[in-house]
Design an enzyme around this catalytic site. Structure first.
Site, PDB file in Angstrom:
ATOM      1  N   LEU A 124      64.852 -29.825  19.141  1.00  0.00           N
ATOM      2  CA  LEU A 124      63.584 -30.315  18.611  1.00  0.00           C
ATOM      3  C   LEU A 124      63.340 -29.626  17.270  1.00  0.00           C
ATOM      4  CD1 LEU A 124      61.484 -30.109  21.903  1.00  0.00           C
ATOM      5  CD2 LEU A 124      62.350 -32.194  20.823  1.00  0.00           C
ATOM      6  N   SER A 125      62.375 -30.144  16.522  1.00  0.00           N
ATOM      7  CA  SER A 125      62.132 -29.529  15.221  1.00  0.00           C
ATOM      8  C   SER A 125      61.737 -28.068  15.364  1.00  0.00           C
ATOM      9  CB  SER A 125      61.065 -30.305  14.442  1.00  0.00           C
ATOM     10  OG  SER A 125      59.840 -30.321  15.133  1.00  0.00           O
ATOM     11  N   GLU A 126      61.036 -27.716  16.455  1.00  0.00           N
ATOM     12  CA  GLU A 126      60.693 -26.317  16.680  1.00  0.00           C
ATOM     13  C   GLU A 126      60.712 -25.994  18.174  1.00  0.00           C
ATOM     14  OE1 GLU A 126      60.165 -24.327  14.148  1.00  0.00           O
ATOM     15  OE2 GLU A 126      59.784 -25.794  12.561  1.00  0.00           O
ATOM     16  N   THR A 127      61.160 -24.784  18.474  1.00  0.00           N
ATOM     17  CA  THR A 127      60.969 -24.178  19.785  1.00  0.00           C
ATOM     18  C   THR A 127      60.150 -22.913  19.577  1.00  0.00           C
ATOM     19  OG1 THR A 127      63.022 -25.042  20.731  1.00  0.00           O
ATOM     20  CG2 THR A 127      62.089 -23.094  21.768  1.00  0.00           C
TER      21      THR A 127
END
Length: 288
Positions: free
Chosen positions: A53-56
């Site tokens: 995902l774009s961020e974790t």
């Protein structure tokens, strides 16, 4: 013969949360992992790469039940500031009843302390403004952008501490823009914000899109941290400190943002779409 005894598999609370939306499968999805202790940077990066995902967001245990260390990783790098994953992290702490819903959360981050409050269905985040200044476009920035096969009409180019901001003529240009991600990845910045004042009939004040191929994210669905720069620019253009931004990605999302001195107050909703456990078998080549 008996099988060789295996080390126990680690299990950690896992959430996937759509931020800056009231509906599942829109807004910006972030993974949130509630850690039991500090983990190695390599392990954190591998988990973020696995989530893709774009961020974790990784939330470490609080040392005083009030302050929570928080870190953000894209699939390829750790970043200094992330809005949608901060919103998701707070949502996970409240939903799991780790923190009472009526208690604000203070995150300790690489960008300093970030306070998050729950106000009804909305989550309000207190972030630092990232001021923008006019600059010359670096090689490859404008060349990476096209509208109907042509260079878009550029109003001005600005730079924040993280990103370039390209202001274009109208909302339609923002929405219909195509990007050469390979070329844009060569620009020395976290990413590029492309933005314009919204059409007069819109329910929001400005529109934007965010592209960060150098950080492993070609197009981010809704970028809270970009709005810390967008509010600095559009509060001057609109002559108001309270504005509504719409990020016109395929998923789309709304960010309410207010400029208070040198702070950006970001507000949005969040929806949990996946909740479970992160199972990570031990690896002999490094310590988690």
């Amino acid at each position: 013969m008996f099988a060789k005894e295996q080390s126990p598999i680690m299990s950690l609370p896992f959430f996937q949360i759509d931020s800056f939306t009231s509906e599942a499968f829109s807004g910006n999805p972030a993974a949130v992992i509630l850690l039991d202790k500090q983990r190695s940077n390599e392990w954190l990066q591998l988990v973020a790469m696995e989530n893709n995902l774009s961020e974790t967001a990784f939330v470490l245990p609080s040392t005083n039940a009030q302050t929570w260390p928080l870190r953000w990783f894209t699939p390829t790098i750790e970043v200094d500031l992330c809005g949608h994953a901060t919103l998701a992290a707070a949502h996970a702490l409240w939903e799991s009843e780790t923190v009472p819903c009526d208690q604000p959360i203070l995150f300790e981050t690489r960008s300093g302390p970030l306070t998050v409050k729950k106000l009804g269905n909305h989550i309000q985040m207190d972030f630092p403004i990232t001021p923008v200044t006019k600059t010359a476009a670096p090689k490859g920035l404008i060349e990476s952008l096209q509208i109907n096969g042509q260079r878009p009409s550029i109003t001005e180019v600005l730079k924040s501490a993280f990103d370039y901001m390209v202001v274009v003529h109208d909302e339609a240009t923002v929405r219909n823009l195509t990007v050469d991600f390979r070329q844009l990845a060569q620009v020395d910045a976290r990413g590029a914000i492309v933005t314009a004042i919204a059409d007069p009939t819109s329910d929001y004040d400005f529109v934007s899109r965010f592209f960060g191929p150098a950080a492993g994210v070609d197009e981010d669905p809704v970028t809270g941290s970009a709005h810390c720069a967008l509010i600095d620019y559009f509060s001057q253009k609109r002559k108001r400190n309270q504005l509504t931004g719409y990020q016109a990605s395929a998923r789309g999302g709304i960010v309410e943002v207010e400029k208070r001195d040198d702070r950006a107050i970001l507000s949005g909703e969040a929806v949990t779409v996946i909740r479970g456990q992160l199972f990570t078998p031990p690896r002999p080549d490094f310590a988690a």
